[in-house]
Design an enzyme around this catalytic site. Sequence first.
Site, short mmCIF file in Angstrom:
data_model
loop_
_atom_site.label_atom_id
_atom_site.label_comp_id
_atom_site.label_asym_id
_atom_site.label_seq_id
_atom_site.Cartn_x
_atom_site.Cartn_y
_atom_site.Cartn_z
CG HIS A 1 -4.55 -1.68 -0.24
ND1 HIS A 1 -5.17 -0.40 -0.22
CD2 HIS A 1 -3.88 -1.85 0.85
CE1 HIS A 1 -4.83 0.26 0.77
NE2 HIS A 1 -4.16 -0.32 1.78
CE LYS B 1 -7.36 -0.71 3.40
NZ LYS B 1 -6.60 -1.99 4.11
CB SER C 1 -0.94 0.11 1.31
OG SER C 1 -0.29 -0.09 2.18
C1 LIG Z 1 -6.61 -2.37 5.34
C2 LIG Z 1 -5.76 -3.76 5.49
C3 LIG Z 1 -6.02 -4.46 6.59
C4 LIG Z 1 -6.97 -4.36 7.50
O1 LIG Z 1 -8.05 -4.35 7.18
P1 LIG Z 1 -9.41 -4.01 8.27
O2 LIG Z 1 -10.58 -4.63 7.72
O3 LIG Z 1 -9.58 -2.73 8.23
O4 LIG Z 1 -9.14 -4.61 9.47
C5 LIG Z 1 -5.45 -5.83 6.29
N1 LIG Z 1 -4.56 -6.30 5.35
C6 LIG Z 1 -4.22 -5.37 4.46
C7 LIG Z 1 -3.21 -5.63 3.44
C8 LIG Z 1 -4.87 -4.07 4.32
O5 LIG Z 1 -4.48 -2.94 3.43
#
Ligand SMILES: *Cc1c(COP(=O)(O)O)cnc(C)c1O
Length: 404
Positions: A221, A252, A193
């Site tokens: 992502h 997301k 990210s």
């Molecule tokens: C955002 C993210 C998470 C966490 O996700 P949540 O549902 O907000 O806990 C886990 N792994 C990756 C790669 C992320 O980008």
Amino acid sequence: MYTDLKDQLTAELAEIEQAGTFKHERIISTPQSGRITAAAMGRGGAEVLNFCANNYLGLADHPDLVNAAKQALDERGFGMASVRFICGTQDLHLQLEREVSAFLGTEETILFSSCFDANGAVFEPLFGKDDAIISDELNHASLIDGIRLSKAARYRYRNADLEDLRAQLEATRTQNGGAGARRTIIVTDGVFSMDGFLAPLPGICDLADEYGALVMVDDSHAVGFMGATGAGTPEHFGVSDRVDIYTGTFGKALGGASGGYVSARAEIVAMLRQKGRPYLFSNSLAPAIVAATLTALELVAGSAELRTKLFDNAELFRRRMSEEGFELLPGEHAIVPVMFGDAALAGKVADAMLAHGVFVTAFSYPVVPQGKARIRVQLSASHTESDVEAAVQAFVASRAAVQS
Ligand SMILES: *Cc1c(COP(=O)(O)O)cnc(C)c1O
């Protein structure tokens, strides 16, 4: 008793503030969207263009999701007041699990309150002391923490480096007195990210085949927009059926509320339902979120319109910023890092951007390597072409303001 701790914490907090790494939250008083009203430090609420949310498809305030959530509130209530296995499973939960499996092309799916929990659940029941977990060095914090909870031997390879991955796979062969690890899994983010770079999944899957390892991809992502149908990076690379375990978030692209999943071979999911601690000991996902996430999946599966808009915006932004002489990290993802190198410079430009009505975030060491400070721009399908151009113009003006 508290007085000592109070003094220690006050001093530590002051150190964080002095180091310039204190996280100050900006207060948003509108729904999450491409355009928000946000109050920044020392500034009242102002309308700004938002280029730092993970709201890739613009679904966070989509009327269809909001209506689905409202309807679920009326029909299924607010909360479940239970974990799944006691009395917290509604038909909606099972429906979402089926739909995620259908969307990803996997056998089974198990829901969690977050992807953080999904990654916290997945390793400990499946991998013990005779096993090996090989993890990319830039994997998400929740993978790192989840791996720590298992008793497996841990190996780490340099980011996206297949040669180093091979060396780590070789190293697992010395485990268990030379017998080799019982089970080996390679774990990677689908998209890193901070850079917007994709994991080299075809090469990872080839090495996994060569060494008899499993492959796990956390596609948080990417799920919902990468790949021809939005099924994520494995689909993008044509390796969907070579990935054994998928994890991802609904927080997301898929509406942005909360929730996560593990999607995998049937026996893996069955074991997690029995032994995954964040599943057994944490509350069920709220019905309204489940219903709205179902609607998000329907929207994504039903049309490529939002994905196309997102990638058009990303392409336009990359092209215009390059024309204006900014250094970008190359790529195709909707994460576009604008490189400044110097941390103070990146921070000043980000502040100036806000004064020009564009909300972006600067990242510097230790979140990214020393000397690689950047402003990470995230495009969304909720941005119009003129929003994207406004962001480019704000970068041009902010660069000029900071340099003068
Ligand atoms: C955002 C993210 C998470 C966490 O996700 P949540 O549902 O907000 O806990 C886990 N792994 C990756 C790669 C992320 O980008």
